[in-house]
Design a protein around this motif. Structure first.
Motif, mmCIF file in Angstrom:
data_model
loop_
_atom_site.group_PDB
_atom_site.id
_atom_site.type_symbol
_atom_site.label_atom_id
_atom_site.label_comp_id
_atom_site.label_asym_id
_atom_site.label_seq_id
_atom_site.Cartn_x
_atom_site.Cartn_y
_atom_site.Cartn_z
ATOM 1 N N PRO A 108 41.320 31.711 46.176
ATOM 2 C CA PRO A 108 41.797 33.015 46.620
ATOM 3 C C PRO A 108 41.509 33.229 48.102
ATOM 4 O O PRO A 108 40.548 32.699 48.651
ATOM 5 N N VAL A 109 42.362 34.037 48.725
ATOM 6 C CA VAL A 109 42.116 34.434 50.107
ATOM 7 C C VAL A 109 41.195 35.645 50.068
ATOM 8 O O VAL A 109 41.533 36.687 49.525
ATOM 9 N N VAL A 110 40.009 35.501 50.615
ATOM 10 C CA VAL A 110 39.015 36.562 50.549
ATOM 11 C C VAL A 110 39.096 37.410 51.812
ATOM 12 O O VAL A 110 39.030 36.896 52.915
ATOM 13 N N HIS A 111 39.211 38.705 51.622
ATOM 14 C CA HIS A 111 39.384 39.604 52.763
ATOM 15 C C HIS A 111 38.060 40.026 53.373
ATOM 16 O O HIS A 111 38.026 40.516 54.488
ATOM 17 N N ALA A 112 36.968 39.882 52.606
ATOM 18 C CA ALA A 112 35.651 40.238 53.134
ATOM 19 C C ALA A 112 34.824 38.972 53.266
ATOM 20 O O ALA A 112 35.193 37.918 52.782
ATOM 21 N N GLU A 113 33.690 39.106 53.954
ATOM 22 C CA GLU A 113 32.823 37.952 54.108
ATOM 23 C C GLU A 113 32.329 37.474 52.755
ATOM 24 O O GLU A 113 31.902 38.263 51.926
ATOM 25 N N GLU A 114 32.433 36.170 52.517
ATOM 26 C CA GLU A 114 32.032 35.614 51.243
ATOM 27 C C GLU A 114 30.514 35.661 51.111
ATOM 28 O O GLU A 114 29.791 35.283 52.036
ATOM 29 N N PRO A 115 30.009 36.144 49.946
ATOM 30 C CA PRO A 115 28.568 36.149 49.746
ATOM 31 C C PRO A 115 28.019 34.731 49.765
ATOM 32 O O PRO A 115 28.641 33.812 49.250
ATOM 33 N N ARG B 140 44.379 42.795 44.497
ATOM 34 C CA ARG B 140 44.188 41.829 45.577
ATOM 35 C C ARG B 140 44.471 40.394 45.131
ATOM 36 O O ARG B 140 44.924 39.575 45.916
ATOM 37 N N TYR B 141 44.193 40.133 43.880
ATOM 38 C CA TYR B 141 44.380 38.778 43.336
ATOM 39 C C TYR B 141 45.185 38.864 42.039
ATOM 40 O O TYR B 141 44.645 38.704 40.946
ATOM 41 N N PRO B 142 46.481 39.165 42.127
ATOM 42 C CA PRO B 142 47.296 39.396 40.921
ATOM 43 C C PRO B 142 47.356 38.187 39.987
ATOM 44 O O PRO B 142 47.625 38.362 38.794
ATOM 45 N N CYS C 12 35.075 42.227 45.469
ATOM 46 C CA CYS C 12 35.540 43.437 44.776
ATOM 47 C C CYS C 12 34.380 44.215 44.172
ATOM 48 O O CYS C 12 34.408 45.452 44.136
ATOM 49 N N LEU C 13 33.365 43.520 43.709
ATOM 50 C CA LEU C 13 32.207 44.204 43.143
ATOM 51 C C LEU C 13 31.476 44.996 44.225
ATOM 52 O O LEU C 13 31.155 46.182 44.038
ATOM 53 N N LEU C 14 31.208 44.371 45.356
ATOM 54 C CA LEU C 14 30.495 45.073 46.419
ATOM 55 C C LEU C 14 31.325 46.222 46.997
ATOM 56 O O LEU C 14 30.786 47.285 47.323
ATOM 57 N N ASP C 15 32.644 46.025 47.109
ATOM 58 C CA ASP C 15 33.497 47.113 47.594
ATOM 59 C C ASP C 15 33.484 48.289 46.620
ATOM 60 O O ASP C 15 33.523 49.450 47.030
#
Length: 401
Positions: A12-19, A59-61, A122-125
């Motif tokens: 997936p293309v991650v829009h936020a910084e990856e943990p 975000r990830y259909p 998505c969890l952190l958002d």
């Protein structure tokens, strides 16, 4: 529960910084931040899980078809897993064990390492949205570190598991018997050897409800013919349990997830065992008794069965016949809401009357309220906490009403 594809999907293309996976355990300060922030959002937990899956699917259909149509149970499981992880953040060994179980179990969904960054984002958002002004960069960093640790443990456990066994086991129904009161015993024969320990449980998927997995305790010790028996109660509104009890027939093929749970005989320190079962909680208890017999009866076993009425005292005849064959097994049945000959009272009350049990290993299985009350009673009367064994409360045998 993490998203799980039917077939490998692109990263997936991650829009936020990856943990990132944490290289060091969480500090006391970071643990306090996580728990404090969770206490802020916990009253809104239902809304948070709805929002989490909404943005994950938006975000990830590609991940949406990986889940069942009805998401209520799925949302509840995510919340319970999250709360349990947070509860164990200051107990690294327990956290690693729990997350390892999760990682191995998620293989049946087809979960890939590439999915974890998307879920973390998505969890952190979601947490940030509902925490509002209470969400600070310092709290975000603590959650990112914690999630990175959890994700890395799950990924590693899944990769190690993949090297030694399959993700799922097809299993054909070979026998079915009704036990009354909405209970059926379903016996299956896996197509591939299924190795487990007496007292463990497994997730089951039926052909009528794809992607809906439910956990059931295995009601027997390992057999030479490889068959497994599940004791299933039809829960009102329960799609999988009702399908198994009222629809499953010989020849149907179910899918099994990997065996799970630490409630097995090797966990016992003492030769004296106290086994306590309410309702279909008898399943893993019966398996443990069979395992004692397989090992030559080297334990003295006292079994207490409990129910509201005599008619609901499930499986007592089978257990009495087993006691006739094995001198080391003593059985007592207790009824709490009916005047009948024999012992009257709830299982916790009866345990207090017949105790103390401080020189026994105790195995509890049944409705959550019974297990919690029995554990409190035993602890109050001197049974060490490490000698009291039961499955986690998110498994059906401990969450049925």
């Amino acid at each position: 529960m993490l998203p799980s594809p039917e077939e490998p999907a692109p990263t997936p293309v991650v829009h936020a910084e990856e943990p990132k996976a944490a290289e060091a355990p969480l500090s006391d300060h970071e643990i306090a931040l996580i728990r404090t922030s969770l206490s802020v959002v916990e009253p809104l937990a239902g809304e948070i899980t709805v929002y989490f899956y909404a943005i994950l699917f938006a975000r990830y259909p590609d991940v949406r078809p990986m889940f069942p149509e009805g998401m209520d149970a799925q949302r509840d499981r995510l919340l319970r897993a999250l709360l349990r992880i947070v509860d164990m953040v200051d107990a690294p060994e327990n956290l690693v064990r729990f997350c390892g179980h999760l990682g191995r179990d998620h293989r049946k969904f087809g979960t890939l390492a590439a999915h974890f960054p998307a879920v973390g984002e998505c969890l952190l958002d979601s947490l940030a949205r509902y925490a509002g002004s209470a969400w600070t960069p310092e709290i975000a960093a603590a959650w990112t570190k914690a999630y990175g640790t959890v994700a890395q443990v799950m990924i590693s456990a899944a990769e190690e598991d993949e090297a030694v066994r399959p993700a799922v086991w097809p299993a054909t129904v070979v026998h079915r018997v009704s036990r009354g009161n909405g209970i059926a015993e379903i016996t299956v024969r896996p197509h591939i050897a299924y190795e487990y320990a007496a007292g463990q449980y497994a997730s089951v998927e039926t052909p009528w409800w794809p992607k809906r997995w439910r956990y059931y305790s295995i009601g027997n010790a390992p057999r030479e013919d490889g068959t497994l028996t599940f004791h299933v109660r039809a829960v009102p509104g329960g799609s999988v349990s009702n399908a198994l009890v009222h629809r499953a027939a010989v020849g149907d093929v179910l899918q099994l997830g990997p065996p799970m749970g630490d409630m097995n005989l090797d966990a016992a320190d003492h030769s004296e065992l106290l086994l306590v079962a309410g309702g279909t909680g008898l399943a893993p208890i019966r398996a443990l008794i069979e395992e004692v017999a397989r090992r030559g009866g080297r334990h003295q076993v006292q079994l207490f069965l409990g129910a509201r009425t005599a008619a609901e005292l499930y499986g007592v005849d089978d257990m009495l016949r087993m006691a006739q064959r094995h001198h080391w097994l003593t059985i007592r049945g207790a009824v709490s809401h009916e005047h009948v000959p024999g012992i009257r009272g709830s299982l916790p009350e009866v345990l207090a009357e017949y105790g103390p049990w401080f020189e026994h290993d105790v195995f509890l299985s049944g409705p959550a309220q019974m297990v919690v009350s029995a554990k409190e009673t035993l602890t109050l009367h001197g049974t060490p906490d490490h000698c009291i064994h039961h499955d986690p409360f998110e498994t059906p045998v401990l969450s049925a009403p």
